[in-house]
Design a protein around this motif. Structure first.
Motif, PDB file in Angstrom:
ATOM      1  N   HIS A  80      -7.608  -2.716  -4.115  1.00  0.00           N
ATOM      2  CA  HIS A  80      -6.602  -3.617  -3.574  1.00  0.00           C
ATOM      3  C   HIS A  80      -7.043  -5.080  -3.610  1.00  0.00           C
ATOM      4  N   THR A  81      -8.281  -5.362  -4.039  1.00  0.00           N
ATOM      5  CA  THR A  81      -8.740  -6.755  -4.117  1.00  0.00           C
ATOM      6  C   THR A  81      -8.475  -7.381  -5.489  1.00  0.00           C
ATOM      7  N   ILE A  82      -8.036  -6.563  -6.453  1.00  0.00           N
ATOM      8  CA  ILE A  82      -7.688  -7.080  -7.783  1.00  0.00           C
ATOM      9  C   ILE A  82      -6.344  -6.491  -8.197  1.00  0.00           C
ATOM     10  N   MET A  83      -5.776  -7.011  -9.277  1.00  0.00           N
ATOM     11  CA  MET A  83      -4.552  -6.433  -9.836  1.00  0.00           C
ATOM     12  C   MET A  83      -4.971  -5.177 -10.602  1.00  0.00           C
TER      13      MET A  83
ATOM     14  N   PHE B 218       0.810  -1.228   0.000  1.00  0.00           N
ATOM     15  CA  PHE B 218       0.000   0.000   0.000  1.00  0.00           C
ATOM     16  C   PHE B 218       0.844   1.279   0.000  1.00  0.00           C
ATOM     17  N   GLY B 219       2.147   1.133   0.021  1.00  0.00           N
ATOM     18  CA  GLY B 219       3.024   2.305   0.015  1.00  0.00           C
ATOM     19  C   GLY B 219       4.322   1.960  -0.670  1.00  0.00           C
ATOM     20  N   ILE B 220       5.432   2.411  -0.084  1.00  0.00           N
ATOM     21  CA  ILE B 220       6.747   2.058  -0.613  1.00  0.00           C
ATOM     22  C   ILE B 220       7.600   1.501   0.528  1.00  0.00           C
ATOM     23  N   VAL B 221       8.669   0.813   0.152  1.00  0.00           N
ATOM     24  CA  VAL B 221       9.647   0.332   1.128  1.00  0.00           C
ATOM     25  C   VAL B 221      11.014   0.844   0.711  1.00  0.00           C
TER      26      VAL B 221
ATOM     27  N   TRP C 267      -1.454  -0.868  -7.481  1.00  0.00           N
ATOM     28  CA  TRP C 267      -1.781  -0.195  -6.216  1.00  0.00           C
ATOM     29  C   TRP C 267      -0.860   0.998  -5.924  1.00  0.00           C
ATOM     30  N   ALA C 268      -0.436   1.656  -6.993  1.00  0.00           N
ATOM     31  CA  ALA C 268       0.480   2.796  -6.845  1.00  0.00           C
ATOM     32  C   ALA C 268      -0.327   4.076  -6.640  1.00  0.00           C
ATOM     33  N   LEU C 269      -0.392   4.527  -5.400  1.00  0.00           N
ATOM     34  CA  LEU C 269      -1.024   5.801  -5.059  1.00  0.00           C
ATOM     35  C   LEU C 269       0.036   6.743  -4.522  1.00  0.00           C
ATOM     36  N   PRO C 270      -0.025   8.027  -4.871  1.00  0.00           N
ATOM     37  CA  PRO C 270       0.941   8.976  -4.309  1.00  0.00           C
ATOM     38  C   PRO C 270       0.872   8.974  -2.779  1.00  0.00           C
ATOM     39  N   ILE C 271       2.008   9.162  -2.169  1.00  0.00           N
ATOM     40  CA  ILE C 271       2.089   9.280  -0.707  1.00  0.00           C
ATOM     41  C   ILE C 271       2.069  10.777  -0.407  1.00  0.00           C
TER      42      ILE C 271
ATOM     43  N   ASP D  87       9.733  -3.917  -6.328  1.00  0.00           N
ATOM     44  CA  ASP D  87       8.359  -3.584  -6.713  1.00  0.00           C
ATOM     45  C   ASP D  87       7.395  -3.992  -5.593  1.00  0.00           C
ATOM     46  N   GLU D  88       6.830  -3.013  -4.921  1.00  0.00           N
ATOM     47  CA  GLU D  88       5.922  -3.297  -3.798  1.00  0.00           C
ATOM     48  C   GLU D  88       4.561  -3.806  -4.260  1.00  0.00           C
ATOM     49  N   GLY D  89       4.241  -3.637  -5.542  1.00  0.00           N
ATOM     50  CA  GLY D  89       2.924  -4.027  -6.049  1.00  0.00           C
ATOM     51  C   GLY D  89       2.977  -5.129  -7.082  1.00  0.00           C
ATOM     52  N   GLU D  90       3.963  -6.007  -6.975  1.00  0.00           N
ATOM     53  CA  GLU D  90       4.151  -7.031  -8.006  1.00  0.00           C
ATOM     54  C   GLU D  90       3.022  -8.043  -8.055  1.00  0.00           C
ATOM     55  N   ASP D  91       2.522  -8.432  -6.889  1.00  0.00           N
ATOM     56  CA  ASP D  91       1.467  -9.447  -6.846  1.00  0.00           C
ATOM     57  C   ASP D  91       0.717  -9.301  -5.536  1.00  0.00           C
ATOM     58  N   PHE D  92      -0.381 -10.059  -5.432  1.00  0.00           N
ATOM     59  CA  PHE D  92      -1.151 -10.036  -4.192  1.00  0.00           C
ATOM     60  C   PHE D  92      -0.262 -10.400  -3.010  1.00  0.00           C
ATOM     61  N   TRP D  93      -0.551  -9.783  -1.889  1.00  0.00           N
ATOM     62  CA  TRP D  93       0.276  -9.952  -0.695  1.00  0.00           C
ATOM     63  C   TRP D  93       0.427 -11.412  -0.264  1.00  0.00           C
ATOM     64  N   PRO D  94      -0.619 -12.269  -0.294  1.00  0.00           N
ATOM     65  CA  PRO D  94      -0.425 -13.666   0.113  1.00  0.00           C
ATOM     66  C   PRO D  94       0.588 -14.427  -0.739  1.00  0.00           C
TER      67      PRO D  94
END
Length: 473
Positions: free
Chosen positions: A361-364, A266-269, A379-383, A279-286
């Motif tokens: 966030h429930t889909i790609m 949901f953000g960056i690391v 899931w890239a939203l500006p911070i 890439d923080e949004g590569e795939d679903f978290w599970p």
């Protein structure tokens, strides 16, 4: 049986070991479990689990829609990047369709997934009361069936000759059995072995010094090491493991699932230089959460910082400890010990690269970055909406993948020949399926499937021997 040799000796006290013990009793064998931990810490890593990933062709009680063998296999293939034994992986997948009825028979109850567990309602069945309830249910069932259980009984060595199990040693005590099931976990709590495996990085650091152990302190890998030294065939490599980004303030052992930081996608690391590194949004978290521990382990200082803004609060499972909070990014950087200018620059570049479509966030979804390296693909939203939050994270190792090679019989193999009476289940062989990566709930799937097989096969061998010895008299 207290004064006689058990048919089946089970070494370990977690899910795989208990499944083996229960199956061996079903077949009619006498069983002794040796659990290294005291009773209050029994169950190993299984006590920290929540669910099992299970194939099903149609909706079943707590599981929605369907989850086919092929989709399950594609998920395994994707997270392992092909480092898996397809035949064994598919065998596990197919077998999971039959596991839950058997589990229920021994007191395990299932519940619908909680909110915040993302897209797992279709693929994973959640245990009512979590892994601790599952472990306790299995122990109760084992005791009722007459399985003998010894706690505080770490096995120091095995006596094996020409691939055949003869006895186990707890201290100076020699314990014989007709057959043996090894289900004593990986070597994740053996710091010296981890340090040897990971070595020293380009910064002169020993990364394993900064690993936190998410589960039990009793998984030292003593028998795994001995068997490999004795010539047992092995799979995977000692650096591969289920590793998660956990709160840097987590305890050294048994932090469990509540220390996981689920805000990553949901953000960056950033690392300690305030630079993004994956890439923080590569795939679903599970499917991605168990990559992040390894990613952080490869950063200087083995530390990272998950940073979000107020827009995404409430969309993920909150961590057990509150994060740092600040109204300005410069203030957040100071609280996290980061260079304020560097963090502001990294976030400004990220914000400028965001191409916001329809966030879901429930889909790609289609929210992604352009012209940024590394990219954020979903899931890239500006911070940009304060207050801002930051969580320091370290590598949390759950279990190691170096293990004993086996096949559908669960037999330990020596020079590609199966042992006649030594079997393996759980973390000690999970590397056959998991060469790298992880998908939520698959560890319990492997442990349940192979625990049942190992127990059943061991019992059949033992009872066959018993029949022959009776016939001889």
């Amino acid at each position: 049986m207290k004064n006689s040799q058990p048919d089946v000796l089970v070494i370990g006290g977690g899910n795989a070991a208990l499944c083996a013990a229960l199956m061996a009793r079903e077949v009619g064998a006498s069983v002794l479990i040796l659990e290294a931990a005291p009773k209050e810490w029994r169950g190993g890593n299984s006590a920290h689990t929540r669910n099992i990933r299970a194939m099903h062709d149609q909706p079943e009680d707590v599981m929605l829609e369907s989850y086919s063998e092929e989709e399950y296999w594609q998920d395994v293939l994707k997270v392992t990047s092909g480092k898996t034994d397809e035949q064994l992986a598919r065998f596990v997948i197919r077998s999971t369709s039959q596991c839950r009825k058997w589990m229920t028979r021994y007191g395990v109850h299932f519940q619908p997934p909680l909110s915040g567990t993302l897209n797992l309602s279709r693929t994973n069945a959640f245990f009512m009361g979590g892994g601790k309830a599952l472990v306790n249910a299995y122990y109760r069932s084992a005791e009722k069936l007459g399985v003998l259980i010894r706690y505080n009984s770490p096995v120091d060595a095995l006596e094996v000759k020409d691939g055949k199990f003869l006895a186990a040693y707890v201290g100076d005590e020699r314990i014989e059995a007709k057959t043996c099931v090894l289900a004593a976990g990986g070597f994740e709590s053996n710091r010296e072995w981890l340090k040897e495996a990971w070595g020293v990085n380009e910064h002169g650091e020993s990364p394993a010094d900064n690993f936190l152990i998410r589960g039990t302190q009793y998984n030292k890998g003593v028998l795994l090491k001995q068997l490999i030294d004795l010539g047992a065939d092995s799979v995977s490599d000692p650096t591969q493991a289920h590793m998660v980004a956990v709160d840097a303030r987590a305890p050294l052992y048994d932090g469990g699932i509540c220390t996981r930081i689920d805000a990553v996608s949901f953000g960056i690391v950033v690392n300690k230089h305030a630079q993004r590194f994956s890439d923080e949004g590569e795939d679903f978290w599970p499917k991605r959460y168990a990559f992040w521990g390894r990613l952080v382990a490869q950063q200087p200082g083995q530390i990272g910082y998950s940073i979000i803004d107020s827009k995404v609060l409430g969309r993920f499972m909150p961590p057990v400890f509150p994060g740092e909070k600040a109204n300005a990014l410069e203030e957040l950087a100071q609280k996290l010990g980061l260079d304020p200018g560097a963090l502001v620059q990294t976030i400004s570049a990220y914000n400028a690269a965001c191409r916001v479509g329809t966030f879901d966030h429930t889909i790609m979804d289609d929210c992604h970055t352009e012209g940024l390296e590394p990219p954020k693909t979903h899931w890239a939203l500006p911070i940009d909406k304060g207050p801002f939050y930051g969580y320091a994270v370290r590598p949390g190792i759950t279990f190691t993948y170096l293990g004993l090679k086996t096949d559908q019989t669960a037999a330990v193999r020596f020079q590609d020949q199966p042992s006649e009476n030594l079997f393996v289940a759980g973390e000690m062989m999970a590397g056959n399926v998991l060469g790298k990566g992880y998908a939520a709930g698959i560890g319990m799937a492997i442990g349940t499937v192979f625990g049942r097989i190992a127990g059943s096969e061991a019992a059949k061998v033992a009872l066959h021997q018993k029949g022959h010895s009776h016939a001889a008299t």
